[in-house]
Design a protein around this motif. Structure first.
Motif, PDB file in Angstrom:
ATOM      1  N   PRO B 166       0.812  -1.223   0.000  1.00 44.84           N
ATOM      2  CA  PRO B 166       0.000   0.000   0.000  1.00 44.84           C
ATOM      3  C   PRO B 166       0.843   1.270   0.000  1.00 44.84           C
ATOM      4  O   PRO B 166       0.326   2.345  -0.306  1.00 44.84           O
ATOM      5  N   ILE B 167       2.118   1.185   0.364  1.00 47.23           N
ATOM      6  CA  ILE B 167       2.982   2.352   0.263  1.00 47.23           C
ATOM      7  C   ILE B 167       3.797   2.310  -1.024  1.00 47.23           C
ATOM      8  O   ILE B 167       3.965   3.318  -1.705  1.00 47.23           O
ATOM      9  N   LYS B 168       4.270   1.122  -1.379  1.00 48.96           N
ATOM     10  CA  LYS B 168       5.133   1.017  -2.567  1.00 48.96           C
ATOM     11  C   LYS B 168       4.398   1.376  -3.845  1.00 48.96           C
ATOM     12  O   LYS B 168       4.960   2.023  -4.730  1.00 48.96           O
ATOM     13  N   MET B 247      -8.484   1.073   0.575  1.00 49.91           N
ATOM     14  CA  MET B 247      -7.714   1.764   1.611  1.00 49.91           C
ATOM     15  C   MET B 247      -8.636   2.448   2.622  1.00 49.91           C
ATOM     16  O   MET B 247      -8.481   2.281   3.819  1.00 49.91           O
ATOM     17  N   PHE B 248      -9.598   3.234   2.113  1.00 51.38           N
ATOM     18  CA  PHE B 248     -10.485   3.978   3.013  1.00 51.38           C
ATOM     19  C   PHE B 248     -11.314   3.033   3.871  1.00 51.38           C
ATOM     20  O   PHE B 248     -11.462   3.232   5.065  1.00 51.38           O
ATOM     21  N   TYR B 249     -11.850   2.010   3.259  1.00 47.06           N
ATOM     22  CA  TYR B 249     -12.708   1.080   3.969  1.00 47.06           C
ATOM     23  C   TYR B 249     -11.988   0.484   5.175  1.00 47.06           C
ATOM     24  O   TYR B 249     -12.501   0.484   6.293  1.00 47.06           O
ATOM     25  N   PHE B 250     -10.773   0.017   4.953  1.00 46.64           N
ATOM     26  CA  PHE B 250     -10.082  -0.636   6.057  1.00 46.64           C
ATOM     27  C   PHE B 250      -9.525   0.352   7.078  1.00 46.64           C
ATOM     28  O   PHE B 250      -9.407   0.018   8.252  1.00 46.64           O
ATOM     29  N   ALA B 251      -9.228   1.568   6.629  1.00 48.12           N
ATOM     30  CA  ALA B 251      -8.801   2.585   7.590  1.00 48.12           C
ATOM     31  C   ALA B 251      -9.920   2.805   8.605  1.00 48.12           C
ATOM     32  O   ALA B 251      -9.689   2.823   9.817  1.00 48.12           O
ATOM     33  N   ILE B 252     -11.148   2.939   8.086  1.00 50.48           N
ATOM     34  CA  ILE B 252     -12.292   3.173   8.967  1.00 50.48           C
ATOM     35  C   ILE B 252     -12.475   1.993   9.920  1.00 50.48           C
ATOM     36  O   ILE B 252     -12.662   2.163  11.124  1.00 50.48           O
ATOM     37  N   MET B 253     -12.369   0.778   9.375  1.00 52.43           N
ATOM     38  CA  MET B 253     -12.543  -0.406  10.224  1.00 52.43           C
ATOM     39  C   MET B 253     -11.519  -0.467  11.353  1.00 52.43           C
ATOM     40  O   MET B 253     -11.850  -0.789  12.490  1.00 52.43           O
TER      41      MET B 253
END
Lengths: 139, 265
Positions: B166-168, B247-253
């Motif tokens: 997710p960063i690379k 990305m957004f979905y799992f950040a929220i979770m």
């Protein structure tokens, strides 16, 4: 597998020789064979376990050993006739974890012995030494 | 945790297939999907979830990279150069992970996801019509920044078990000027090594559990094979949007779980 020596591809540089086995093909073979062997061992181990016990849950914990110690213990058990389904699953996971390691070893050999590309020989050797260091770590 | 053993096993297999598909499609290795599900749904302690995830990332990476390398979608020289920074980071991250607070790990994870997702959405909205495909020629820019980013990706991978993809992917795509598909394929190629560097350490700590890893890894391999086929047939801009959404979905979770009182185990 793939046509050798396609110039100007993603690799960015044209390979000096188109006759030899190229880097992409070599890396591809290693990764594919490693993961297939690993999956075969895990599936065989789980199937055997299921035949023996009727369920698929492997309740077993490994701790405090590095990969080599663990594989060593398992192989000793196997030699002394205690081959168990768990061993196969464990070996499968070990093969899986060692596949990227092998890929790096192969790229070092390839850059040093075949391409004689010192920049990438140095890069891959460095990555290999860091990986080897982590392989022997125990914490 | 689901009650019957078969259900448990099948559940992990399905999780693996999904994670493997997404991982191969987007170059993220699937750790983003495996860790939250293992911790949130199965109640697995986060360090064991990370150990399992690292093994699954190796399976995704090896399965997908074999295909991408063969089709010359992965830039293996770029990958091998960025690996310099990323493996050092990965070992460092894994060494300090056991000493860190679980909630802190989760929040760190979430912040990182939001940042990457936000940048991708902005870029995808700005340039969606003219997104270059993988076959376009490109020049790699800003090597120093790329190397620093890869080092950070390595640390985050060792800390959080996500392989650093997710960063690379955003680093290669946004900073170094690599087409999105080449970035994901190269990330797929690299994350196996990044994950292996940390996986050995988690393994020696007993955080790689066969019970969890065996079924999930099988599913992941099947999923990765599927993902490679889908990826080569999907337009880049859709992959970019999917990447951001995940990305957004799992950040929220992760934030929700951390704020609600931490992780089980």
């Amino acid at each position: 597998m793939s046509e050798p020596g396609v110039p100007g591809t993603a690799a960015g540089a044209v390979q000096p020789s188109s006759r030899r086995l190229d880097m992409d093909a070599l890396v591809g073979y290693i990764l594919l064979d490693g993961v297939l062997l690993s999956m075969a061992l895990v599936v065989a181990g789980l199937f055997w376990h299921w035949l023996k016990t009727g369920h698929l849950v492997l309740d077993y914990q490994i701790s405090g050993m590095n990969l080599f110690q663990l594989v060593g213990t398992e192989i000793r058990e196997a030699v002394f006739g205690q081959l168990r389904p768990r061993l196969l699953v464990n070996l499968g996971i070990a093969v899986l974890m060692l596949t990227p390691f092998l890929r790096v070893v192969a790229s070092v050999v390839y850059f040093v012995a075949f391409l004689r590309n010192w920049k990438y020989s140095l890069f891959t050797t460095f990555v290999l030494s860091v990986l080897t260091y982590s392989l022997f770590l125990r914490s | 945790m689901p009650n019957s053993a078969t259900q448990f096993f099948a559940g992990l297999g399905v999780l693996g297939v999904f994670a493997g598909t997404m991982g191969a499609l987007l170059g993220i290795g699937g750790g983003l999907i495996i860790i939250p599900i293992l911790t949130l749904v199965y109640g697995v302690p986060i360090h064991q979830a990370i150990g399992t995830s690292l093994c699954c990332i190796i399976a995704t990476s090896s399965g997908a990279a074999a295909n991408y390398v063969e089709h010359r979608l992965s830039n293996i020289r770029l990958g091998m150069t960025l690996e310099l920074a990323t493996t050092v980071g990965a070992v460092a991250g894994a060494l300090v992970a056991a000493a860190l607070h679980r909630e802190a790990l989760a929040i760190l994870f979430a912040v990182m996801l939001c940042y990457a997702g936000g940048t991708m959405v902005r870029r995808s909205l700005k340039a969606s019509a003219t997104e270059p495909e993988a076959t376009a020629s490109y020049t790699i820019r800003r090597w120093p920044l790329g190397m620093i980013g890869s080092g950070v990706a390595g640390v985050v991978s060792g800390l959080l078990g996500i392989g650093g993809g997710p960063i690379k992917v955003p680093i290669m795509y946004l900073v170094m000027g690599v087409p999105f598909k080449v970035a994901t394929a190269t990330s797929n190629f690299m994350i196996g090594v990044t994950a292996a560097a940390s996986a050995f350490i988690y393994y020696s700590r007993g955080d790689v559990q066969l019970l969890l890893t065996a079924p999930t890894a099988i599913g992941v391999y099947v999923g990765a094979s599927l993902g490679t086929h889908i990826m080569r047939r999907t337009p880049s801009r859709w992959l970019i949007r999917l990447f951001s959404a995940i990305m957004f979905y799992f950040a929220i979770m992760m934030v929700w779980k951390a704020l609600r009182g931490g992780f089980a185990g």
